[in-house]
Design an enzyme around this catalytic site. Structure first.
Site, PDB file in Angstrom:
ATOM      1  N   ILE A 199       0.855  -1.189   0.000  1.00 50.61           N
ATOM      2  CA  ILE A 199       0.000   0.000   0.000  1.00 50.61           C
ATOM      3  C   ILE A 199       0.888   1.235   0.000  1.00 50.61           C
ATOM      4  O   ILE A 199       1.781   1.379   0.850  1.00 50.61           O
ATOM      5  CB  ILE A 199      -0.901   0.012   1.251  1.00 50.61           C
ATOM      6  CG1 ILE A 199      -1.813  -1.221   1.270  1.00 50.61           C
ATOM      7  CG2 ILE A 199      -1.721   1.298   1.311  1.00 50.61           C
ATOM      8  CD1 ILE A 199      -2.378  -1.533   2.649  1.00 50.61           C
ATOM      9  N   LYS A 200       0.648   2.105  -0.966  1.00 52.20           N
ATOM     10  CA  LYS A 200       1.392   3.363  -1.055  1.00 52.20           C
ATOM     11  C   LYS A 200       0.484   4.509  -0.628  1.00 52.20           C
ATOM     12  O   LYS A 200      -0.595   4.700  -1.195  1.00 52.20           O
ATOM     13  CB  LYS A 200       1.888   3.594  -2.486  1.00 52.20           C
ATOM     14  CG  LYS A 200       2.576   4.943  -2.667  1.00 52.20           C
ATOM     15  CD  LYS A 200       2.795   5.266  -4.143  1.00 52.20           C
ATOM     16  CE  LYS A 200       3.395   6.658  -4.311  1.00 52.20           C
ATOM     17  NZ  LYS A 200       3.476   7.078  -5.732  1.00 52.20           N
ATOM     18  N   VAL A 201       0.927   5.263   0.369  1.00 59.15           N
ATOM     19  CA  VAL A 201       0.186   6.437   0.821  1.00 59.15           C
ATOM     20  C   VAL A 201       1.145   7.611   0.965  1.00 59.15           C
ATOM     21  O   VAL A 201       2.366   7.442   0.948  1.00 59.15           O
ATOM     22  CB  VAL A 201      -0.533   6.187   2.171  1.00 59.15           C
ATOM     23  CG1 VAL A 201      -1.662   5.189   2.021  1.00 59.15           C
ATOM     24  CG2 VAL A 201       0.454   5.737   3.243  1.00 59.15           C
TER      25      VAL A 201
END
Length: 312
Positions: free
Chosen positions: A203-205
């Site tokens: 997950i990229k945030v």
């Protein structure tokens, strides 16, 4: 296989051996291979922001092959890009670095307060190009969020059937959110949770700020005294929001700032907060290659070290 990688793979018990193998390829490659940390070079900005805005600062970066060379020379875990850029170099660099095909994209030709994404590639393309994963952007908070969630689930299910890992760019945006709300700690934590619930392996945030956007959430943060004063504490909270840290959460490098002290302070905070790494695009390819290699080397040195104490 190192203990760190074995532990991470154990979190994905519902996945096939093929998907776990491709996830291991990402975790075992490059300078950080085996550490459980990731530094990925993403180059979707030519599509998302336009070629001049993206590459004129460093003209060799107009060439798709430049980014393969940069990611390989730096020892990145993987290189992520849309279909055209991967097709522009996948044959020349076959087997040299794990690839992630970004299968949806948007452009900046219109100023949409509620952005959307179009499917610009697919699982078959990823398999043809030898990729180990597909990437997909969702916009929690946009009026298009539900359609994007449904598209992601369909694409993720197909990818997993074929043994590919799934990387999700989870970027809160939309008219319902304030500008500060796009990086608010409660909203970023929510975005990480949504991506995890939709089946993301990675997950990229964006890095969260101290701002709390939702009033209902603010009451909980105050009543439960959730620590969010420092950047490292906010990173820890976002990682907790992704299944108590049992999903890989990496953080965006953001717009190019060319301030290494600021950038490396952010990396130290991510590391201290238990983040799994960074995905650094413009701060890499908008510099000369020599400068980019020095900067990425310093980033990887931080992630390769034992976790430090709290960083503000």
């Amino acid at each position: 296989m190192t203990p760190a990688v074995k532990e991470i793979l154990s979190w994905y018990g519902a996945d096939s051996p093929g998907t776990l193998t491709n996830l291991a390829r990402l975790l075992n490659h490059g300078r950080l291979g085996g550490t459980g940390k990731l530094v990925i070079l993403p180059v979707d900005q030519g599509f998302e922001h336009g070629p001049a805005r993206s590459f004129a600062a460093n003209p060799p970066a107009y060439d798709p092959r430049y980014h393969f060379e940069l990611a390989i020379a730096a020892g990145c875990n993987a290189y992520a890009a849309p279909l055209g850029f991967l097709e522009g170099g996948a044959r020349d660099f076959a087997g040299d670095i794990p690839l992630i095909l970004k299968i949806n994209d948007n452009d900046s030709l219109r100023d949409d307060k509620d952005p959307n994404q179009a499917l610009t590639g697919g699982v078959r393309d990823a398999l043809r190009l030898g990729c180990c994963a597909v990437g997909f952007t969702i916009y929690p908070g946009s009026i298009h969020e539900l359609a994007l969630y449904e598209q992601l689930r369909l694409c993720a299910a197909e990818a997993k059937r074929h043994g590919l890992a799934v990387v999700v760019w989870s970027y809160p945006r939309g008219a319902a959110l304030s500008k500060d709300g796009e990086t608010a700690v409660d909203v970023i934590g929510y975005a990480a949770q949504i991506a995890a619930q939709l089946g993301a392996h990675i997950i990229k945030v964006k890095l969260p700020s101290r701002h709390v956007e939702q009033e209902a959430a603010r009451k909980v943060y105050d009543d439960k005294q959730i620590p969010i004063a420092t950047q490292a504490e906010r990173v820890r909270h976002v990682v907790d929001c992704a299944f108590a840290g049992r999903r890989i959460v990496i953080f965006s490098g953001g717009a190019a700032v060319f301030d290494n002290d600021k950038l490396l302070d952010e990396i130290r905070a991510i590391h201290a907060g238990g983040g799994f790494g960074s995905i650094i695009g413009r701060n890499s390819f908008q510099r000369s290659k020599a400068e980019a290699l020095t900067m990425l080397g310093a980033v990887m040195d931080i992630y390769a070290a034992a976790p430090a104490g709290k960083v503000s």
